[in-house]
Design an enzyme around this catalytic site. Structure first.
Site, PDB file in Angstrom:
ATOM      1  N   ARG A  55       0.782  -1.253  -0.052  1.00 23.20           N
ATOM      2  CA  ARG A  55       0.076   0.170   0.089  1.00 23.20           C
ATOM      3  C   ARG A  55       0.910   1.267   0.032  1.00 23.20           C
ATOM      4  O   ARG A  55       0.757   2.059  -0.873  1.00 23.20           O
ATOM      5  CB  ARG A  55      -0.909  -0.076   1.269  1.00 23.20           C
ATOM      6  CG  ARG A  55      -2.025   1.166   1.273  1.00 23.20           C
ATOM      7  CD  ARG A  55      -2.688   0.726   2.679  1.00 23.20           C
ATOM      8  NE  ARG A  55      -2.995  -0.590   2.963  1.00 23.20           N
ATOM      9  CZ  ARG A  55      -4.438  -0.828   2.884  1.00 23.20           C
ATOM     10  NH1 ARG A  55      -5.350   0.212   3.066  1.00 23.20           N
ATOM     11  NH2 ARG A  55      -4.710  -1.984   2.967  1.00 23.20           N
ATOM     12  N   THR A  56       1.676   1.278   1.027  1.00 19.13           N
ATOM     13  CA  THR A  56       2.404   2.573   1.049  1.00 19.13           C
ATOM     14  C   THR A  56       3.568   2.694  -0.180  1.00 19.13           C
ATOM     15  O   THR A  56       3.565   3.839  -0.651  1.00 19.13           O
ATOM     16  CB  THR A  56       3.482   2.501   2.367  1.00 19.13           C
ATOM     17  OG1 THR A  56       2.495   2.720   3.447  1.00 19.13           O
ATOM     18  CG2 THR A  56       4.113   3.902   2.682  1.00 19.13           C
ATOM     19  N   LYS A  83      22.938 -10.018   0.649  1.00 19.00           N
ATOM     20  CA  LYS A  83      24.576 -10.326   0.582  1.00 19.00           C
ATOM     21  C   LYS A  83      25.249  -9.641   1.938  1.00 19.00           C
ATOM     22  O   LYS A  83      26.307  -9.878   1.869  1.00 19.00           O
ATOM     23  CB  LYS A  83      24.909 -10.198  -0.510  1.00 19.00           C
ATOM     24  CG  LYS A  83      24.579 -10.873  -1.803  1.00 19.00           C
ATOM     25  CD  LYS A  83      24.952 -10.263  -3.219  1.00 19.00           C
ATOM     26  CE  LYS A  83      24.149 -10.810  -4.337  1.00 19.00           C
ATOM     27  NZ  LYS A  83      24.696  -9.948  -5.666  1.00 19.00           N
ATOM     28  N   ARG A 105      11.406   2.774   4.072  1.00 15.69           N
ATOM     29  CA  ARG A 105      10.488   1.880   5.234  1.00 15.69           C
ATOM     30  C   ARG A 105      11.491   0.942   5.506  1.00 15.69           C
ATOM     31  O   ARG A 105      12.270   0.195   4.921  1.00 15.69           O
ATOM     32  CB  ARG A 105       9.325   1.016   4.249  1.00 15.69           C
ATOM     33  CG  ARG A 105       8.810   0.070   4.960  1.00 15.69           C
ATOM     34  CD  ARG A 105       8.226   0.199   6.070  1.00 15.69           C
ATOM     35  NE  ARG A 105       6.871   1.106   5.996  1.00 15.69           N
ATOM     36  CZ  ARG A 105       5.591   0.493   5.669  1.00 15.69           C
ATOM     37  NH1 ARG A 105       5.347  -0.742   5.837  1.00 15.69           N
ATOM     38  NH2 ARG A 105       4.614   1.527   5.678  1.00 15.69           N
ATOM     39  N   HIS A 133       5.426   7.076  11.425  1.00 19.86           N
ATOM     40  CA  HIS A 133       4.882   7.004   9.976  1.00 19.86           C
ATOM     41  C   HIS A 133       4.235   8.228   9.599  1.00 19.86           C
ATOM     42  O   HIS A 133       2.919   8.354   9.613  1.00 19.86           O
ATOM     43  CB  HIS A 133       4.019   5.876   9.840  1.00 19.86           C
ATOM     44  CG  HIS A 133       3.620   5.329   8.448  1.00 19.86           C
ATOM     45  ND1 HIS A 133       4.101   5.950   7.397  1.00 19.86           N
ATOM     46  CD2 HIS A 133       3.045   4.247   8.017  1.00 19.86           C
ATOM     47  CE1 HIS A 133       3.500   5.206   6.200  1.00 19.86           C
ATOM     48  NE2 HIS A 133       3.175   4.161   6.548  1.00 19.86           N
TER      49      HIS A 133
END
Lengths: 308, 194
Positions: A55-56, A83, A105, A133
């Site tokens: 969604r974001t 890695k 995020r 957020h």
């Protein structure tokens, strides 16, 4: 305008209002035949996602593309991060590629703050751990203002897993700045002790949803974050739903004008029943649409001029 | 001992201010443009006036009011914000975005008259043409300005000009209107008296 958007506390009342007003103008683009503006032509926005979020990420991607920016999506899965590449090395790579803004995020609280030290461009926090957020708080504030006409003086109940909720934290900060009264509601195990002075003054706390409901203009249900429930915060899902879930009878205890919000994704049947989620009072779908407008406003205000 | 200034040295020049149009002149000019629009558009049928903020908007409203007085036709008025279409966005601090407000029925297939206070480099009009093409497809676009001060940087020309003011680049033309500034006036700053 600020250079980065890392926290709801980065925004004073004037700046937050400017973002909301700009978002209102950006929203008109969604209704046009040509849903595109040239404002960020030639700028590069990197979506740097270390955590899954459809969604974001899509919302930020749509926002950047509607402003004609070039968008690079970077997902940690399947990248050099697996890695062993560090966040700093990834940041330096983005820097070398000329990213004007990094939307990040990250599962670790504070990662966007660190990133902001390493890149020249703007950093937008799209959710860091259990911390913040801010664009979700802005889109929530935008949704409240467009449904109820104002923010100052509104009484907002934020219900559920406040402890793990970055959405709650950012909302408390932003809503307090904009003059709304916030009451946090949830089981005592999921509301941090002494939250009021730590986060924003004047926050009320209640452990009883039923007594709060008749007095609020907005009830914001939080997702029960099962992935973070490592301890026994409440006896069972059924017990939680019975005490803190919003169902039809509870919704009818709200004042006539009150709205129901949820940041999504929902656990239908746990914190919210389908009857409530799909009712005209629910703004859940609107919140998604408003998210694009608000993120357009944020990206434009951070990148649209020469601030540095 | 203080010496008097040498006879041949001129005193420092004060920046001059000259009123180009007083309130009555502005009113006359608006009336004339309204008549010209009626004449050129053959009665202003299917015409929409779009003001470019800030002062283009009250000018567009005044023109519509005068057209309605002269010919008893109602010309829809809208607002076209061009902020996001400017080509100098990155040279300045972030500009606040204003509303774009199209009249009911939109602009598709209609004759759009863009209205602004001063025509200078032409870049504002270019941005307005870009903005227009994103909100609809007018049959034709015309341009009405209160003042044309020259120094075009783009091949743009106004269809209706209130007053041509030959200026030097260093000079500054300032339009004030009752709706936005309290009074109607056009002044020229910084030039030698003409």
């Amino acid at each position: 305008m600020i250079r980065h958007l890392l926290s709801g506390a980065d925004l004073d009342a004037d700046t937050a209002t400017l973002v909301l007003d700009t978002a209102a103008e950006m929203a008109t683009v969604a209704g046009r035949e040509v849903k595109k503006l040239p404002a960020l032509r030639g700028r590069t926005v990197v979506n740097l996602f270390y955590e899954d979020s459809t969604r974001t990420r899509i919302s930020f991607e749509a926002a950047a593309k509607r402003l004609s920016a070039d968008v690079i999506n970077f997902s940690a899965k399947g990248s050099s991060v697996t890695k062993g590449e560090s966040l700093k090395d990834t940041a330096l790579t983005l820097q070398a590629m000329g990213a004007d803004a990094v939307v990040v995020r990250h599962p670790a609280s504070g990662a966007p703050h660190r990133l902001a030290d390493w890149v020249d461009g703007s950093v937008v926090n799209a959710g860091d751990g259990t911390h913040e957020h801010p664009t979700q708080a802005l889109l929530d504030a935008y949704t409240m203002r467009s449904r109820l006409g104002r923010l100052a003086g509104l009484h907002v109940a934020i219900v559920g897993d406040v402890l793990h909720s970055r959405v709650a934290r950012s909302n408390v900060l932003l809503l307090s700045t904009l003059g709304a009264k916030v009451t946090l509601v949830g089981p005592p195990t999921l509301i941090p002790v002494d939250i009021s002075p730590a986060l924003a003054p004047g926050i009320d706390v209640s452990y009883d949803l039923d007594t709060v409901l008749p007095n609020v203009d907005v009830v914001m249900m939080l997702r029960v974050q099962r992935e973070r429930m490592s301890d026994s915060y409440f006896p069972s899902a059924r017990e939680y739903a019975r005490r803190y879930g919003l169902d039809g009878p509870r919704m009818r205890r709200l004042p006539e004008h009150a709205i129901v919000m949820h940041p999504g994704p929902m656990n239908r049947g746990m914190e919210i029943t389908p009857e409530v989620a799909d009712s005209p009072r629910s703004t859940i779908v609107e919140q998604v649409a408003n998210g694009v407008s608000v993120r357009m406003a944020v990206l434009y205000l951070l990148l649209g001029g020469s601030n540095r | 001992m203080a010496y008097p200034p040498a006879a041949h040295s001129s005193p420092p020049r004060q920046p001059s201010v000259k009123v180009i149009l007083a309130a009555a002149d502005v009113s006359r000019v608006v009336d004339r443009i309204a008549h010209q629009i009626l004449e050129k558009t053959q009665g202003a049928a299917d015409t929409v006036l779009l003001g470019i903020p800030t002062r283009g908007v009250p000018l567009a409203r005044r023109l519509a009011a005068r057209i309605s007085t002269f010919e008893d036709v109602t010309v829809p008025v809208g607002v076209l914000d061009i902020t996001l279409y400017r080509d100098d966005l990155r040279r300045h601090a972030t500009r606040a975005v204003g509303p774009t407000d199209l009249p009911p029925g939109g602009i598709d297939g209609r004759r759009v008259v863009l209205v602004d206070d001063v025509l200078f480099s032409g870049r504002t009009v270019r941005a307005a043409l870009d903005a227009l093409s994103d909100v609809g497809r007018p049959a034709s676009v015309q341009l009405a300005v209160l003042v044309d001060r020259g120094h075009r940087q783009l091949p743009i020309r106004a269809d209706y000009v209130g007053k041509n003011i030959p200026t030097a680049l260093a000079e500054n033309v300032k339009v004030t209107l009752a709706e936005t500034d309290g009074d109607d006036e056009v002044k020229l700053y910084g030039g030698s008296p003409r």
